[in-house]
Design an enzyme around this catalytic site. Structure first.
Site, short mmCIF file in Angstrom:
data_model
loop_
_atom_site.label_atom_id
_atom_site.label_comp_id
_atom_site.label_asym_id
_atom_site.label_seq_id
_atom_site.Cartn_x
_atom_site.Cartn_y
_atom_site.Cartn_z
N ASP A 37 0.82 -1.22 0.00
CA ASP A 37 0.00 0.00 0.00
C ASP A 37 0.85 1.27 0.00
OD1 ASP A 37 -2.40 1.36 -0.03
OD2 ASP A 37 -2.66 1.30 2.14
N ARG A 41 0.16 7.81 -2.54
CA ARG A 41 0.72 8.85 -1.66
C ARG A 41 2.20 9.07 -1.92
NH1 ARG A 41 -1.27 6.15 3.55
NH2 ARG A 41 -1.82 4.55 2.03
N TRP A 42 2.90 8.00 -2.23
CA TRP A 42 4.34 8.12 -2.55
C TRP A 42 4.51 9.07 -3.75
CZ3 TRP A 42 7.28 6.98 -6.91
CH2 TRP A 42 8.66 6.90 -6.73
N ARG A 50 -0.72 9.65 -9.39
CA ARG A 50 -0.73 8.38 -8.66
C ARG A 50 -0.10 7.21 -9.45
NH1 ARG A 50 -3.98 7.58 -4.45
NH2 ARG A 50 -4.41 5.45 -5.15
N HIS A 54 2.43 3.59 -8.89
CA HIS A 54 2.19 2.17 -9.21
C HIS A 54 3.35 1.61 -10.04
CE1 HIS A 54 -1.68 2.50 -7.46
NE2 HIS A 54 -2.23 3.23 -8.40
N GLU A 84 -12.40 -4.34 -4.30
CA GLU A 84 -12.88 -2.96 -4.12
C GLU A 84 -12.10 -1.96 -5.00
OE1 GLU A 84 -12.24 -5.06 -1.51
OE2 GLU A 84 -14.34 -5.43 -1.01
N LEU A 148 10.94 -20.29 -4.87
CA LEU A 148 9.85 -19.53 -4.24
C LEU A 148 8.58 -19.64 -5.09
CD1 LEU A 148 8.99 -17.09 -2.25
CD2 LEU A 148 9.61 -15.63 -4.16
N ARG A 211 -5.04 -1.83 9.01
CA ARG A 211 -6.20 -2.64 8.65
C ARG A 211 -5.81 -3.70 7.63
NH1 ARG A 211 -7.73 2.71 6.94
NH2 ARG A 211 -7.13 3.03 4.77
N ILE A 212 -6.74 -4.66 7.46
CA ILE A 212 -6.48 -5.82 6.60
C ILE A 212 -7.06 -5.60 5.20
CG2 ILE A 212 -7.01 -8.32 6.37
CD1 ILE A 212 -4.90 -7.70 8.53
C1 IPE Z 1 -5.38 -2.60 -0.17
O1 IPE Z 1 -5.07 -1.26 -0.35
C2 IPE Z 1 -5.39 -3.32 -1.48
C3 IPE Z 1 -4.10 -3.50 -2.12
C4 IPE Z 1 -2.94 -3.16 -1.62
C5 IPE Z 1 -4.12 -4.16 -3.40
P1 IPE Z 1 -6.21 -0.16 -0.49
O2 IPE Z 1 -5.53 1.14 -0.65
O3 IPE Z 1 -7.18 -0.56 -1.53
O4 IPE Z 1 -6.93 -0.27 0.93
P2 IPE Z 1 -7.72 0.83 1.76
O5 IPE Z 1 -8.70 1.47 0.86
O6 IPE Z 1 -6.72 1.81 2.27
O7 IPE Z 1 -8.34 0.06 2.89
C1 IPE Z 2 -1.58 0.36 -3.37
O1 IPE Z 2 -1.37 1.72 -3.39
C2 IPE Z 2 -1.83 -0.23 -4.74
C3 IPE Z 2 -3.22 -0.62 -5.00
C4 IPE Z 2 -4.17 -0.63 -4.12
C5 IPE Z 2 -3.55 -1.01 -6.36
P1 IPE Z 2 -2.58 2.75 -3.39
O2 IPE Z 2 -2.98 3.03 -4.80
O3 IPE Z 2 -3.69 2.29 -2.53
O4 IPE Z 2 -1.91 4.05 -2.80
P2 IPE Z 2 -2.47 4.96 -1.62
O5 IPE Z 2 -2.77 4.05 -0.48
O6 IPE Z 2 -3.70 5.63 -2.14
O7 IPE Z 2 -1.37 5.90 -1.32
MG MG Z 3 -4.07 2.45 -0.55
#
Ligand code: IPE
Ligand code: IPE
Ligand code: MG
Length: 275
Positions: A37, A41-42, A50, A54, A84, A148, A211-212
């Site tokens: 995750d 934000r990075w 954004r 990725h 989601e 692995l 959170r999970i």
């Molecule tokens: C969880 O990250 C899903 C993945 C890393 C693929 P999200 O950014 O979707 O989760 P929330 O919205 O912060 O809970």
């Molecule tokens: C995790 O990074 C990657 C995916 C969920 C696909 P985010 O895209 O959720 O990045 P943040 O959490 O919004 O910074």
């Molecule tokens: Mg995220």
């Protein structure tokens, strides 16, 4: 068994030494699962869009995958796209799918040379055709590898996984193959998408969220948690080693008592205490 050959040119002598120290200092987790995750934000902290985050995250995937293989971790499950996440703007979803296709194309040979087996879990049929095709190719190419096992969770959610298992079990009951009384946690586990894989020993979440987010809900029952503020594109092997060292210090009790902690007392003393 094919030998594990290092094709990571960046691995230094110091890193080899560090890995040896970690292996000797305690147990290496057999299965590590990561909620990758913080990509968005990075990128934003760098004044970028954004999708830039990725793309940068792919470098971390490579570094973590290879360092896990070098350390002798048997399973690495990476949460790459949740059920989601389909609700995000189309431009981001499309960008993510393109990055997935390109990364699979670029990394296939290297995964194979490193004797890494690639698999996926999730609703793969929901992904664009091109992604599905690339996934099948890399899965096929690496299917006999045995260092692995790298599993990407794509269009995955823990609730989806459990729902599918319930459907499969219900069908078996309906067909008269299974008595509902025979359903136990082993049988449920055997009907999940991770049936062949032991539960994660260690779960890491980057970007500081506690959170999970609908990841391996059933499988994480007794996994050790490690949460770091670091955003995924900055998460590299040095921090993986910190997570493993933290894991090695944990006392996994599974609801029991700490080793050597339960002193025996005579039954008369025991009865006095509880009366
Ligand atoms: C969880 O990250 C899903 C993945 C890393 C693929 P999200 O950014 O979707 O989760 P929330 O919205 O912060 O809970
Ligand atoms: C995790 O990074 C990657 C995916 C969920 C696909 P985010 O895209 O959720 O990045 P943040 O959490 O919004 O910074
Ligand atoms: Mg995220």
């Amino acid at each position: 068994m094919k030998p594990f050959t290092l094709t990571n040119n960046e691995q230094t002598d110091a890193d080899v030494k560090l890995q040896k120290e970690i292996s000797e200092s305690g147990k290496i987790p057999g299965h590590i699962a990561i909620i990758m995750d913080g990509n968005g934000r990075w990128a934003q902290t760098k004044g970028n869009v954004r999708i830039f985050g990725h793309k940068a995250g792919v470098e971390s995937v490579r570094d973590i995958t290879e360092s896990c293989a070098q350390l002798g971790v048997k399973h690495l499950t990476l949460y790459a796209f949740s059920t989601e996440n389909w609700n995000r703007p189309a431009i981001e979803v499309n960008g993510l799918m393109k990055i997935l296709v390109n990364s699979l194309k670029n990394e296939a040979e290297r995964l194979n040379r490193n004797n890494i087996k690639f698999v996926t879990i999730g609703q793969i049929e929901r992904l664009p055709e091109k992604c599905q095709k690339q996934i099948s190719e890399v899965t096929e190419l690496t299917k006999n590898n045995d260092s692995l096992q790298l599993c990407l969770a794509l269009s995955y959610s823990g609730r989806w996984d459990i729902t599918e298992a319930v459907k499969k079990l219900s069908k078996r009951v309906q067909a008269g193959e299974l008595n509902p009384e025979e359903i136990n946690d082993q049988l449920i586990g055997a009907h999940l998408s991770t049936a062949e894989v032991p539960d994660p020993d260690l779960i890491i979440r980057t970007s500081g969220e506690f959170r999970i987010s609908n990841f391996l809900l059933w499988q994480l029952a007794y996994s050790e948690l490690y949460i770091t503020e670091t955003f995924w594109p900055d998460f590299r092997r040095d921090e993986l080693y910190e997570a493993i060292k933290s894991y090695q210090e944990r006392d996994r009790r599974y609801g029991g008592v700490k080793n050597g902690y339960s002193k025996s007392v005579s039954s008369s003393v025991f009865n006095k205490i509880i009366s």
